[in-house]
Design an enzyme around this catalytic site. Structure first.
Site, PDB file in Angstrom:
ATOM      1  N   PRO A 107       1.353   8.546   2.792  1.00 31.29           N
ATOM      2  CG  PRO A 107       2.260   6.569   3.656  1.00 31.29           C
ATOM      3  CD  PRO A 107       1.360   7.751   4.015  1.00 31.29           C
ATOM      4  N   GLY A 135       0.819   1.879  -1.072  1.00 31.46           N
ATOM      5  CA  GLY A 135      -0.420   1.082  -0.849  1.00 31.46           C
ATOM      6  C   GLY A 135      -1.257   1.882   0.236  1.00 31.46           C
ATOM      7  N   GLY A 186      -3.362   4.449  -0.975  1.00 31.62           N
ATOM      8  CA  GLY A 186      -4.262   5.127  -1.763  1.00 31.62           C
ATOM      9  C   GLY A 186      -4.128   6.855  -1.916  1.00 31.62           C
ATOM     10  CB  SER A 187      -1.046   8.733  -1.978  1.00 26.67           C
ATOM     11  OG  SER A 187      -0.167   8.029  -2.895  1.00 26.67           O
ATOM     12  CB  ALA A 197      -7.391   6.956  -5.066  1.00 26.32           C
ATOM     13  CB  ALA A 198      -6.253  10.426  -1.042  1.00 26.27           C
ATOM     14  CG  ASP A 249      -6.755   2.113  -4.460  1.00 26.69           C
ATOM     15  OD1 ASP A 249      -7.095   1.207  -3.956  1.00 26.69           O
ATOM     16  OD2 ASP A 249      -5.447   2.434  -4.389  1.00 26.69           O
TER      17      ASP A 249
HETATM   18  O1  PMV Z   1      -2.771   1.173  -4.530  1.00 28.24           O
HETATM   19  P1  PMV Z   1      -2.624   0.051  -3.897  1.00 28.24           P
HETATM   20  O2  PMV Z   1      -0.952  -0.406  -3.873  1.00 28.24           O
HETATM   21  O3  PMV Z   1      -3.255   0.023  -2.413  1.00 28.24           O
HETATM   22  O4  PMV Z   1      -2.942  -1.254  -4.706  1.00 28.24           O
HETATM   23  C1  PMV Z   1      -4.463  -1.308  -5.077  1.00 28.24           C
HETATM   24  C2  PMV Z   1      -4.559  -2.936  -4.739  1.00 28.24           C
HETATM   25  C3  PMV Z   1      -4.525  -3.687  -6.222  1.00 28.24           C
HETATM   26  O5  PMV Z   1      -5.462  -4.975  -6.124  1.00 28.24           O
HETATM   27  C4  PMV Z   1      -3.008  -4.345  -5.990  1.00 28.24           C
HETATM   28  C5  PMV Z   1      -4.523  -3.281  -7.600  1.00 28.24           C
HETATM   29  C6  PMV Z   1      -6.078  -2.608  -7.703  1.00 28.24           C
HETATM   30  O6  PMV Z   1      -6.194  -1.879  -8.721  1.00 28.24           O
HETATM   31  O7  PMV Z   1      -6.964  -3.209  -7.016  1.00 28.24           O
END
Ligand code: PMV
Length: 332
Positions: free
Chosen positions: A101, A105, A107-108, A110-111, A152
Site C-alpha cells: 500500500p 508506512g 516502505g512502498s 523505497a521498494a 527504508d
Molecule cells: O516510510 P515510513 O512511513 O515507514 O516511515 C519511515 C520512518 C520514519 O522514522 C518516520 C522516517 C525515517 O526516515 O526514518
C-alpha cells in the site's frame, strides 16, 4: 538485450520510527507478503534514449524525458544512469507495479526504487551491488521523505532484519525464536514527509522534551533487540505498547491507529503500536500464532481496510555469513 524483472519487499518498522531521524536506533523487518516489481522490456522499434515509463496503479504512462527532477521514478532511473555512466539507455519500457500500500508506512517508495534500480541495471547487463542499490534508493528517499534516516532503503535492499542507527554501520541480528506479526492498515494515507516535518517543528519548539522522548524510544529499541536475540518474543508486547505511548506523546498517532491498537490488544495481542510515519498508515501487533486470526478479525472490526499476517523466522548466528557491504558498511 532481454527483458529484466526485479522485485523488492515491503517493510515494517517494529521499533524506533521518528527517533531514528534524530540518531536513535530502530528495528525494521522485511515483509515478503507484499512487494514492488519492475520490469524493463526492450522496444525494438524505439529510438535509443526513449524510456517509456508505465505505473498503471498511479495512472502514469509517460517517457523519462517528461519526468521532472523531483519525480521519484525518474530519479531512480537517472540514478542508475549516473552510477553506470550510461548517458542514453537503449529504447525500452519500464513497468512498475506494487502490492505494497502507498504512503502507509510499509516502505512502498523505497521498494519501488530498489526494484527499478535493480531491474534497469540488470537490463543494462551491469547489476549493481547491494551497497550501491541502497545508496541510490536513499537519494530517491530524499524526494519522498525530505530528511530520511536511510532505514527504508536499507531493509528493503538487504531483505534482512536490521538494527539501524544513522551514521553507524548497518547491523543485522539473530532472531532467537520465530514470532508472528499482524499488520493493520487504517486506510488513511499519510505522507511520511509531513509527519517527519511535523515532529521536526515540535522538536524545534521544545527540544529538551522531544530529546527525552527520542531517548526513551532508543532505550526501548535496544531492549527489544536483546529480547529478539534471546528468543523472548512475548517480551516485545509491552515494549511495543510503551513505544506506541511515546509516539502518541509525540503527536503522530491518530484516532484510527489507536482504535486498531486497542482492537488488537483486546483480541489477545501481546502488544501493538503504530508503524512508520504515523497519523494514518499501518500499525503492527505481535501475538501468539494461534491467536493471529482473531487479531486479524478484531482489526477488521476496528476499521482496518486490510490486514497482513507475517511470520519472522528464527535466524541462528551461523547465518551470519556472506558479507555484503553497503555504503553504510553492513555488519554481519
Ligand atoms: O516510510 P515510513 O512511513 O515507514 O516511515 C519511515 C520512518 C520514519 O522514522 C518516520 C522516517 C525515517 O526516515 O526514518
Amino acid at each position: 538485450m532481454p527483458a529484466f524483472t526485479a522485485t523488492a519487499p515491503g517493510k515494517i518498522i517494529l521499533f524506533g520510527e521518528h527517533a531514528v531521524v534524530y540518531g536513535q536506533p530502530a528495528i525494521a523487518l522485511p515483509v515478503n507478503q507484499v512487494e514492488a516489481r519492475a520490469t524493463v522490456t526492450p522496444n525494438l522499434q524505439g529510438v535509443t534514449g526513449e524510456v517509456v515509463i508505465q505505473a498503471p496503479e498511479i495512472g502514469l504512462q509517460t517517457v523519462l524525458d517528461d519526468l521532472g527532477a523531483d519525480d521519484p521514478l525518474g530519479a531512480a532511473v537517472r540514478g542508475v544512469m549516473g552510477a553506470l555512466q550510461v548517458p542514453r539507455i537503449p529504447a525500452c519500457t519500464l513497468k512498475v507495479t506494487a502490492s505494497i500500500p502507498f504512503a502507509s508506512g510499509m516502505g512502498s517508495g523505497a521498494a519501488v526504487s530498489v526494484a527499478i534500480i535493480r531491474a534497469l541495471a540488470g537490463f543494462l547487463g551491469q547489476p549493481l551491488d547491494d551497497g550501491t542499490v541502497s545508496a541510490l534508493a536513499f537519494e530517491v528517499e530524499k524526494i519522498h521523505h525530505g530528511t530520511p534516516s536511510g532505514i527504508d532503503n536499507s531493509v528493503v535492499t538487504y531483505r534482512l532484519p536490521i538494527f539501524f542507527q544513522k551514521g553507524q554501520p548497518l547491523e543485522t541480528f539473530s532472531i532467537g525464536k520465530a514470532f508472528t506479526l499482524v499488520i493493520g492498515d487504517t486506510g488513511v494515507r499519510s505522507p511520511t514527509r509531513e509527519t517527519v516535518a511535523a515532529v521536526r517543528a515540535r522538536w524545534q519548539a521544545t527540544p529538551a522534551d522531544y530529546e527525552k522522548l527520542f531517548a526513551a524510544i532508543g532505550s526501548i529499541t535496544r531492549t527489544a533487540r536483546d529480547a529478539i536475540r534471546g528468543g523472548y518474543p512475548t517480551r516485545l508486547g509491552p515494549l511495543m505498547d510503551e513505544n506506541h505511548a511515546v509516539l502518541q506523546m509525540m503527536g503522530v498517532s491518530s484516532a484510527e491507529l489507536d482504535r486498531l491498537v486497542s482492537g488488537a490488544k483486546s483480541a489477545g495481542a501481546w502488544g501493538a503500536k503504530l508503524s512508520g510515519g504515523g497519523c494514518g498508515g499501518n500499525m503492527v501487533a505481535i501475538c501468539d500464532p494461534q491467536r493471529a486470526e482473531e487479531v486479524q478479525a478484531a482489526l477488521e472490526k476496528a476499521g482496518a481496510v486490510r490486514t497482513i499476517l507475517t511470520r519472522i523466522e528464527s535466524r541462528p548466528d551461523e547465518d551470519y555469513t556472506g558479507g555484503q557491504s553497503s555504503h553504510f558498511g553492513l555488519q554481519l
